[in-house]
Design an enzyme around this catalytic site. Structure first.
Site, PDB file in Angstrom:
ATOM      1  N   ASN A 129      38.882  19.835  38.370  1.00  9.24           N
ATOM      2  CA  ASN A 129      38.380  20.294  39.670  1.00  9.24           C
ATOM      3  C   ASN A 129      37.017  20.944  39.409  1.00  9.24           C
ATOM      4  O   ASN A 129      36.959  22.063  38.909  1.00  9.24           O
ATOM      5  CB  ASN A 129      39.388  21.297  40.265  1.00  9.24           C
ATOM      6  CG  ASN A 129      38.879  21.943  41.537  1.00  9.24           C
ATOM      7  OD1 ASN A 129      37.866  21.525  42.107  1.00  9.24           O
ATOM      8  ND2 ASN A 129      39.586  22.971  42.002  1.00  9.24           N
ATOM      9  N   LYS A 171      34.880  21.969  41.435  1.00  8.34           N
ATOM     10  CA  LYS A 171      34.533  22.988  42.437  1.00  8.34           C
ATOM     11  C   LYS A 171      33.070  22.817  42.883  1.00  8.34           C
ATOM     12  O   LYS A 171      32.568  21.695  42.927  1.00  8.34           O
ATOM     13  CB  LYS A 171      34.822  24.390  41.896  1.00  8.34           C
ATOM     14  CG  LYS A 171      36.275  24.518  41.411  1.00  8.34           C
ATOM     15  CD  LYS A 171      36.710  25.935  41.155  1.00  8.34           C
ATOM     16  CE  LYS A 171      38.160  25.938  40.675  1.00  8.34           C
ATOM     17  NZ  LYS A 171      38.688  27.276  40.459  1.00  8.34           N
ATOM     18  N   HIS A 228      43.819  24.308  48.262  1.00  7.69           N
ATOM     19  CA  HIS A 228      43.437  25.133  47.112  1.00  7.69           C
ATOM     20  C   HIS A 228      43.326  26.591  47.566  1.00  7.69           C
ATOM     21  O   HIS A 228      42.856  26.879  48.665  1.00  7.69           O
ATOM     22  CB  HIS A 228      42.111  24.645  46.524  1.00  7.69           C
ATOM     23  CG  HIS A 228      41.829  25.276  45.192  1.00  7.69           C
ATOM     24  ND1 HIS A 228      41.339  26.558  45.088  1.00  7.69           N
ATOM     25  CD2 HIS A 228      42.004  24.830  43.935  1.00  7.69           C
ATOM     26  CE1 HIS A 228      41.224  26.868  43.803  1.00  7.69           C
ATOM     27  NE2 HIS A 228      41.626  25.838  43.080  1.00  7.69           N
ATOM     28  N   GLU A 281      41.321  28.874  46.878  1.00  7.97           N
ATOM     29  CA  GLU A 281      39.979  29.347  47.242  1.00  7.97           C
ATOM     30  C   GLU A 281      39.684  29.014  48.700  1.00  7.97           C
ATOM     31  O   GLU A 281      39.023  29.783  49.404  1.00  7.97           O
ATOM     32  CB  GLU A 281      38.934  28.732  46.289  1.00  7.97           C
ATOM     33  CG  GLU A 281      38.998  29.407  44.920  1.00  7.97           C
ATOM     34  CD  GLU A 281      38.433  28.580  43.775  1.00  7.97           C
ATOM     35  OE1 GLU A 281      37.849  27.509  44.010  1.00  7.97           O
ATOM     36  OE2 GLU A 281      38.603  29.028  42.625  1.00  7.97           O
ATOM     37  N   GLU A 332      49.445  27.018  41.151  1.00  7.49           N
ATOM     38  CA  GLU A 332      48.264  27.741  40.674  1.00  7.49           C
ATOM     39  C   GLU A 332      48.368  29.211  41.076  1.00  7.49           C
ATOM     40  O   GLU A 332      47.977  29.579  42.198  1.00  7.49           O
ATOM     41  CB  GLU A 332      46.998  27.138  41.291  1.00  7.49           C
ATOM     42  CG  GLU A 332      46.742  25.703  40.901  1.00  7.49           C
ATOM     43  CD  GLU A 332      45.258  25.396  40.953  1.00  7.49           C
ATOM     44  OE1 GLU A 332      44.718  24.986  39.917  1.00  7.49           O
ATOM     45  OE2 GLU A 332      44.643  25.586  42.007  1.00  7.49           O
ATOM     46  N   GLY A 387      40.381  31.132  37.251  1.00  7.22           N
ATOM     47  CA  GLY A 387      39.035  31.586  36.905  1.00  7.22           C
ATOM     48  C   GLY A 387      38.996  32.958  36.265  1.00  7.22           C
ATOM     49  O   GLY A 387      37.940  33.564  36.147  1.00  7.22           O
ATOM     50  N   SER A 416      43.223  28.840  34.550  1.00 12.10           N
ATOM     51  CA  SER A 416      42.715  29.134  33.209  1.00 12.10           C
ATOM     52  C   SER A 416      43.316  28.249  32.116  1.00 12.10           C
ATOM     53  O   SER A 416      43.570  28.712  31.007  1.00 12.10           O
ATOM     54  CB  SER A 416      42.904  30.619  32.878  1.00 12.10           C
ATOM     55  OG  SER A 416      42.170  31.425  33.794  1.00 12.10           O
TER      56      SER A 416
HETATM   57  P1  PGA Z   1      40.387  27.501  36.459  1.00 15.87           P
HETATM   58  O1  PGA Z   1      40.595  26.881  37.941  1.00 15.87           O
HETATM   59  O2  PGA Z   1      40.880  26.474  35.485  1.00 15.87           O
HETATM   60  O3  PGA Z   1      38.907  27.746  36.364  1.00 15.87           O
HETATM   61  O4  PGA Z   1      41.193  28.743  36.403  1.00 15.87           O
HETATM   62  C1  PGA Z   1      41.733  26.116  38.254  1.00 15.87           C
HETATM   63  C2  PGA Z   1      41.704  25.733  39.708  1.00 15.87           C
HETATM   64  O5  PGA Z   1      41.279  26.539  40.537  1.00 15.87           O
HETATM   65  O6  PGA Z   1      42.093  24.612  40.082  1.00 15.87           O
END
Ligand code: PGA
Length: 259
Positions: free
Chosen positions: A9, A11, A95, A97, A167, A173, A213
């Site tokens: 992803n 982003k 997601h 976010e 998640e 992140g 992560s």
């Molecule tokens: P990350 O993000 O691996 O940077 O923690 C995962 C995600 O949001 O899909």
């Protein structure tokens, strides 16, 4: 047996030039990934270019979001047929976010999942609790609500075509991944719920990814859990060597389990 799925992803990262370079490095580095399915979800602006680079490669294209309508007066939105036209096979729905920053609701996410399926895209439905929810003992309540709402009303056959991604918001992140045991516990719970809303057979065939992560150095222990069928990778998907390392670990894990 479930084939692991590793999804990058990207982003809101990458100019066109950067996206092209990353896609080219992944294509060249993953000519034969082995027993693992791989997809990348670049920003909308890079989908066409990345799709051209990955055409004919084993790496599939996905999008990070879609609108539920096939077209219409929705300024700034992208419809599922537009993604299909660019060669997308996957779309991330719900997601955290987007839930948090844009206020995406369970009902909007349900519509997106259904629309994706209606256009032969595989939705990757994201669920996960915040740190506060975990501390308050609300992890299972939260993910259950998100799963039931996101998949509500689907026919069993359509439901079986979805991918789920657990998640935990506190792990995204932050560099703080869930431990394999924490993730496996929630994955097992989610699979139990999938059995309830579909059938045991369907639930056993569906993939539940872990995200939060995931990196080259924690991928093996997470993917060694029987209930973890792959990963949704954010930060570590932005550099080809790191992402390729995760894919290789997933393939080796699957091979050693004889899947
Ligand atoms: P990350 O993000 O691996 O940077 O923690 C995962 C995600 O949001 O899909």
């Amino acid at each position: 047996m479930r084939t692991p799925l590793i999804v990058g992803n990207w982003k809101m990262h990458g100019t066109l030039g950067e996206a092209r370079a990353l896609a080219t490095a992944l294509r060249d580095g993953l000519k034969r990934p082995g027993r693992v399915e791989v997809a990348v979800c670049p920003p909308y602006t890079a989908l066409a270019a990345v799709g051209e680079i990955l055409a004919g490669s084993p790496i599939a294209l996905g999008a990070q979001n879609c609108h539920h309508a096939p077209s219409g007066p929705h300024t700034g939105e992208i419809a599922p047929p537009m993604l299909v036209e660019l060669g997308c096979r996957f779309v991330i729905c719900g997601h955290s976010e987007r839930r948090r920053e844009l206020g995406e609701t369970d009902e909007q996410i349900r519509l997106k999942v259904a629309a994706a399926l209606g256009h032969d895209l595989t939705p990757i439905l994201c669920v996960g609790e915040t740190g506060d929810e975990r501390r308050q003992g609300l992890t299972f309540t939260t993910v259950e609500g998100q799963l039931r709402a996101g998949l509500a009303g689907l026919e069993p056959a359509a439901l079986g075509r979805c991918v789920l991604a657990y998640e935990p918001v506190w792990a995204i992140g932050t560099g703080l991944n869930a431990t394999p045991a924490q993730a496996a516990e929630v994955h097992g719970y989610l699979r139990g719920l999938l059995s309830e809303v579909s059938s045991k057979e369907t639930a056993q065939s569906m993939r539940i990814l872990y995200g939060g992560s995931v990196k080259g150095d924690n991928a093996d222990v997470l993917l060694a859990e029987h209930e973890i069928d792959g990963a949704l990778v954010g930060g570590a998907s932005l550099a080809a060597p790191g992402f390729i390392a995760i894919v290789r670990k997933a393939a080796r894990g699957a091979a050693s389990r004889g899947e």
